[in-house]
Design a protein around this motif. Structure first.
Motif, PDB file in Angstrom:
ATOM      1  N   THR A  63       0.804  -1.222   0.000  1.00 30.26           N
ATOM      2  CA  THR A  63       0.000   0.000   0.000  1.00 30.26           C
ATOM      3  C   THR A  63       0.838   1.273   0.000  1.00 30.26           C
ATOM      4  OG1 THR A  63      -0.136  -0.091   2.421  1.00 30.26           O
ATOM      5  CG2 THR A  63      -1.918  -1.133   1.168  1.00 30.26           C
ATOM      6  N   GLU A  64       2.123   1.158   0.299  1.00 33.78           N
ATOM      7  CA  GLU A  64       3.001   2.331   0.301  1.00 33.78           C
ATOM      8  C   GLU A  64       3.845   2.305  -0.967  1.00 33.78           C
ATOM      9  OE1 GLU A  64       2.855   4.721   2.578  1.00 33.78           O
ATOM     10  OE2 GLU A  64       1.254   3.602   3.601  1.00 33.78           O
ATOM     11  N   PHE A  65       3.445   3.058  -1.963  1.00 35.96           N
ATOM     12  CA  PHE A  65       4.167   3.068  -3.231  1.00 35.96           C
ATOM     13  C   PHE A  65       4.116   4.467  -3.835  1.00 35.96           C
ATOM     14  CE2 PHE A  65      -0.241   1.930  -4.053  1.00 35.96           C
ATOM     15  CZ  PHE A  65      -0.589   2.699  -5.143  1.00 35.96           C
ATOM     16  N   GLU A  66       5.126   4.759  -4.641  1.00 38.89           N
ATOM     17  CA  GLU A  66       5.207   6.036  -5.337  1.00 38.89           C
ATOM     18  C   GLU A  66       4.794   5.850  -6.794  1.00 38.89           C
ATOM     19  OE1 GLU A  66       5.932   8.947  -3.903  1.00 38.89           O
ATOM     20  OE2 GLU A  66       6.081   7.862  -1.977  1.00 38.89           O
ATOM     21  N   LEU A  67       4.175   6.872  -7.345  1.00 39.38           N
ATOM     22  CA  LEU A  67       3.740   6.814  -8.736  1.00 39.38           C
ATOM     23  C   LEU A  67       4.836   7.341  -9.653  1.00 39.38           C
ATOM     24  CD1 LEU A  67       0.068   8.142  -8.424  1.00 39.38           C
ATOM     25  CD2 LEU A  67       0.814   5.761  -8.712  1.00 39.38           C
ATOM     26  N   PRO A  68       5.354   6.513 -10.569  1.00 36.76           N
ATOM     27  CA  PRO A  68       6.343   6.997 -11.534  1.00 36.76           C
ATOM     28  C   PRO A  68       5.721   8.001 -12.511  1.00 36.76           C
ATOM     29  CG  PRO A  68       6.433   4.614 -11.329  1.00 36.76           C
ATOM     30  CD  PRO A  68       5.179   5.063 -10.645  1.00 36.76           C
ATOM     31  N   PRO A  76      -4.652  11.645  -7.700  1.00 39.71           N
ATOM     32  CA  PRO A  76      -5.867  11.877  -6.901  1.00 39.71           C
ATOM     33  C   PRO A  76      -6.634  10.604  -6.560  1.00 39.71           C
ATOM     34  CG  PRO A  76      -5.722  13.446  -8.723  1.00 39.71           C
ATOM     35  CD  PRO A  76      -4.675  12.402  -8.962  1.00 39.71           C
ATOM     36  N   PHE A  77      -6.319   9.516  -7.253  1.00 38.79           N
ATOM     37  CA  PHE A  77      -7.057   8.266  -7.049  1.00 38.79           C
ATOM     38  C   PHE A  77      -6.155   7.172  -6.480  1.00 38.79           C
ATOM     39  CE2 PHE A  77      -8.645  10.592 -10.725  1.00 38.79           C
ATOM     40  CZ  PHE A  77      -9.951  10.852 -10.315  1.00 38.79           C
ATOM     41  N   LYS A  78      -5.083   7.584  -5.817  1.00 46.04           N
ATOM     42  CA  LYS A  78      -4.090   6.598  -5.372  1.00 46.04           C
ATOM     43  C   LYS A  78      -4.697   5.521  -4.483  1.00 46.04           C
ATOM     44  CE  LYS A  78       0.548   6.188  -3.411  1.00 46.04           C
ATOM     45  NZ  LYS A  78       1.668   6.874  -2.738  1.00 46.04           N
ATOM     46  N   ASP A  79      -5.635   5.884  -3.619  1.00 51.68           N
ATOM     47  CA  ASP A  79      -6.241   4.892  -2.735  1.00 51.68           C
ATOM     48  C   ASP A  79      -7.245   4.009  -3.471  1.00 51.68           C
ATOM     49  OD1 ASP A  79      -8.081   6.919  -3.128  1.00 51.68           O
ATOM     50  OD2 ASP A  79      -8.861   6.858  -1.085  1.00 51.68           O
ATOM     51  N   ARG A  80      -7.479   4.305  -4.749  1.00 54.89           N
ATOM     52  CA  ARG A  80      -8.393   3.490  -5.560  1.00 54.89           C
ATOM     53  C   ARG A  80      -7.662   2.797  -6.706  1.00 54.89           C
ATOM     54  NH1 ARG A  80     -14.191   6.480  -6.218  1.00 54.89           N
ATOM     55  NH2 ARG A  80     -14.469   7.148  -4.067  1.00 54.89           N
ATOM     56  N   LEU A  81      -6.332   2.772  -6.640  1.00 55.62           N
ATOM     57  CA  LEU A  81      -5.527   2.179  -7.705  1.00 55.62           C
ATOM     58  C   LEU A  81      -5.111   0.752  -7.344  1.00 55.62           C
ATOM     59  CD1 LEU A  81      -3.001   5.014  -8.684  1.00 55.62           C
ATOM     60  CD2 LEU A  81      -4.980   4.235  -9.981  1.00 55.62           C
ATOM     61  N   LEU A  82      -4.942  -0.074  -8.385  1.00 57.69           N
ATOM     62  CA  LEU A  82      -4.389  -1.406  -8.209  1.00 57.69           C
ATOM     63  C   LEU A  82      -3.473  -1.697  -9.393  1.00 57.69           C
ATOM     64  CD1 LEU A  82      -4.246  -4.074  -6.675  1.00 57.69           C
ATOM     65  CD2 LEU A  82      -6.292  -4.830  -7.913  1.00 57.69           C
ATOM     66  N   PHE A  83      -2.161  -1.740  -9.128  1.00 56.87           N
ATOM     67  CA  PHE A  83      -1.172  -2.089 -10.149  1.00 56.87           C
ATOM     68  C   PHE A  83      -0.925  -3.591 -10.089  1.00 56.87           C
ATOM     69  CE2 PHE A  83      -0.292   2.399  -9.648  1.00 56.87           C
ATOM     70  CZ  PHE A  83       0.089   2.804 -10.922  1.00 56.87           C
ATOM     71  N   LEU A  84      -0.958  -4.243 -11.243  1.00 62.77           N
ATOM     72  CA  LEU A  84      -0.765  -5.695 -11.311  1.00 62.77           C
ATOM     73  C   LEU A  84       0.391  -6.005 -12.259  1.00 62.77           C
ATOM     74  CD1 LEU A  84      -4.514  -6.765 -11.602  1.00 62.77           C
ATOM     75  CD2 LEU A  84      -3.100  -6.792  -9.539  1.00 62.77           C
ATOM     76  N   LYS A  85       1.600  -5.962 -11.739  1.00 66.04           N
ATOM     77  CA  LYS A  85       2.768  -6.289 -12.551  1.00 66.04           C
ATOM     78  C   LYS A  85       3.013  -7.802 -12.514  1.00 66.04           C
ATOM     79  CE  LYS A  85       7.616  -5.105 -13.349  1.00 66.04           C
ATOM     80  NZ  LYS A  85       8.819  -4.378 -12.871  1.00 66.04           N
ATOM     81  N   GLY A  86       3.443  -8.343 -13.650  1.00 68.16           N
ATOM     82  CA  GLY A  86       3.731  -9.762 -13.709  1.00 68.16           C
ATOM     83  C   GLY A  86       2.604 -10.600 -14.267  1.00 68.16           C
ATOM     84  N   VAL A  87       1.533  -9.936 -14.742  1.00 65.92           N
ATOM     85  CA  VAL A  87       0.450 -10.634 -15.432  1.00 65.92           C
ATOM     86  C   VAL A  87       0.836 -10.718 -16.906  1.00 65.92           C
ATOM     87  CG1 VAL A  87      -1.992 -10.631 -16.014  1.00 65.92           C
ATOM     88  CG2 VAL A  87      -1.235  -9.797 -13.767  1.00 65.92           C
ATOM     89  N   SER A  88       0.843 -11.915 -17.465  1.00 66.68           N
ATOM     90  CA  SER A  88       1.395 -12.118 -18.798  1.00 66.68           C
ATOM     91  C   SER A  88       0.403 -12.806 -19.726  1.00 66.68           C
ATOM     92  CB  SER A  88       2.673 -12.966 -18.712  1.00 66.68           C
ATOM     93  OG  SER A  88       3.645 -12.319 -17.906  1.00 66.68           O
TER      94      SER A  88
END
Length: 439
Positions: A63-68, A76-88
């Motif tokens: 939950t603690e991440f910086e936006l590149p 403005p929507f950081k608490d509503r974001l979900l990044f899914l890295k590694g999905v192929s």
């Protein structure tokens, strides 16, 4: 509460025309009896040619991440974001990676053999299965409490007129691609009925405004506010049409051949119009599912408004060592991200008709791509960024997986809408079920 027959009879007696009927039928005051199901919506947004990993994916997990840089517009929507890295995208078979990237993206299944030649790979045809958005649409349309007029709407911006595997990501079934509508006026016509030409649009808008006035005295105060918002949208369309008629061009207006109506430099304006129409369609409950396709796989838009003169696809082939190209690709993806942030803000600013929060509270927005990175044409680390809300997804996270098949994510999306499939697309990649760790 009204029954289906009684509410239509009531509106008919009021003199409400076909143009305003879909909006009127979805006002809470005129809602179906016992209709208490909370709305759920899905938007899938496609932008092409991969991303710059170092300026797109957060370094941190949890939950603690910086936006590149590429994704800072979503702050403005950081608490509503979900990044899914590694999905192929593990789907093999015929076609080059651009073709399989877009054709298998939402279908999770191989392309049919065909005669469309791409790159150095074997030729291929259309995808051999339905896309997940249409699968969910069919499920929702099968239930009276979630059925809407259109079920789904397919938006596009600067999608080439040609029909081939690089230009289609939505499929009604195997070998049945659905073309996006990338003309805002055509989309408006679809929402409000068929019209012979743009000149007739003004009279349709007049009819809609008259209908809304008739409705105001017969609905609740909350619905009157919704009617006024709807009327404001219609008036804005009317003013835009009128201003375009009266605009002084300073030169003779050329007669364009079919297919030339869209210009590269009009892409920002077209995007805003289409975005506003999408939000409006959700507010009026014309549909619960939408897709939004920017250009196409191997799209070559020149984003001069973002300070980039080269075509997107040609830039995407430059090596990572070309810092200038990396900066320009970051600008391109940041511009796409800005458009998604605008969509999310409009959804957040629009209240639900039943008072259950905003449209964004009940909408899952998914931003994706056909490639993980353009210069390698990899189908690993396909960009999947989610914004908003859906059951089964814990937002406000950055997660990393180890090359999990994207079929499992497609299953998770279907499950979030109550459609508990055991498999979707190629069953070989569904053995472990929906994606775990996202809840």
């Amino acid at each position: 509460m009204f029954s289906p027959a009684s509410r239509r009879r009531f509106l008919r007696d009021l003199g409400v025309s076909a143009a305003a009927l879909p909006f009127a039928l979805n006002l809470p005051s005129l809602a179906l009896a016992n209709s208490t199901t909370r709305k759920q919506r899905l938007v899938v947004i496609f932008s092409p040619n991969g991303i710059v990993p170092k300026t797109f994916w957060p370094k941190e997990t949890g939950t603690e991440f910086e936006l590149p840089e590429s994704v800072t517009p979503l702050a403005p929507f950081k608490d509503r974001l979900l990044f899914l890295k590694g999905v192929s995208d593990r789907i093999g078979g015929d076609g080059d990676n651009h073709m399989r990237g877009i054709g298998c993206l939402l279908t999770g299944i191989e392309l049919f053999p065909g005669n469309i030649q791409g790159g150095s790979h074997t030729p291929a045809g259309w995808a051999s299965g339905i896309s997940v958005d249409q699968e969910i649409k069919t499920f929702l349309q099968s239930r009276p409490e979630t059925r809407t007029r259109f079920g789904s709407l397919e938006f596009g911006v600067m999608v080439p007129e040609r029909a081939d595997t690089w230009t289609r990501m939505v499929y009604a079934a195997g070998n049945k691609p659905i073309a996006p509508i990338d003309d805002p006026y055509q989309m408006f016509h679809k929402l409000y009925g068929r019209m012979k030409d743009q000149a007739n649009l003004g009279s349709i808008l007049d009819d809609v405004l008259d209908d809304l006035k008739r409705l105001e005295a017969n609905v609740s105060p909350r619905d009157r506010q919704l009617i006024e918002e709807h009327a404001s949208f219609v008036r804005a369309m009317e003013q835009e049409i009128e201003s375009s008629k009266n605009m002084e061009m300073g030169h003779a207006i050329p007669v364009l051949e079919p297919g030339l109506r869209h210009e590269n430099d009009q892409m920002p304006q077209l995007t805003k119009q289409q975005t506003d129409l999408l939000v409006h369609s959700f507010a009026a409950d014309f549909n619960r599912i939408a897709t939004f396709q920017f250009t196409n796989s191997v799209g070559g838009a020149k984003m001069r408004w973002a300070g980039v003169e080269e075509g997107h696809h040609e830039l995407s082939h430059e090596p990572d060592s070309n810092e200038s190209a990396q900066e320009k690709l970051t600008k391109i993806n940041k511009w796409y991200c800005e458009q998604i942030a605008y969509l999310c803000q409009q959804l957040a600013n629009t209240p639900e008709a039943d008072g259950s929060g905003s449209l964004l509270d009940n909408t899952l927005v998914i931003w994706t791509n056909e490639l993980g990175q353009g210069n390698s044409h990899t189908l690993d680390n396909i960009p999947f960024v989610m914004i908003g809300n859906a059951p089964g997804f814990k937002m406000g996270q950055s997660l990393k997986f180890d090359r999990v098949p994207h079929n499992r994510l497609l299953l998770s999306i279907a499950h979030a809408f109550g459609h508990h499939l055991d498999r979707f697309g190629n069953p070989e990649y569904c053995k472990d079920g929906p994606l775990t760790g996202i809840a």
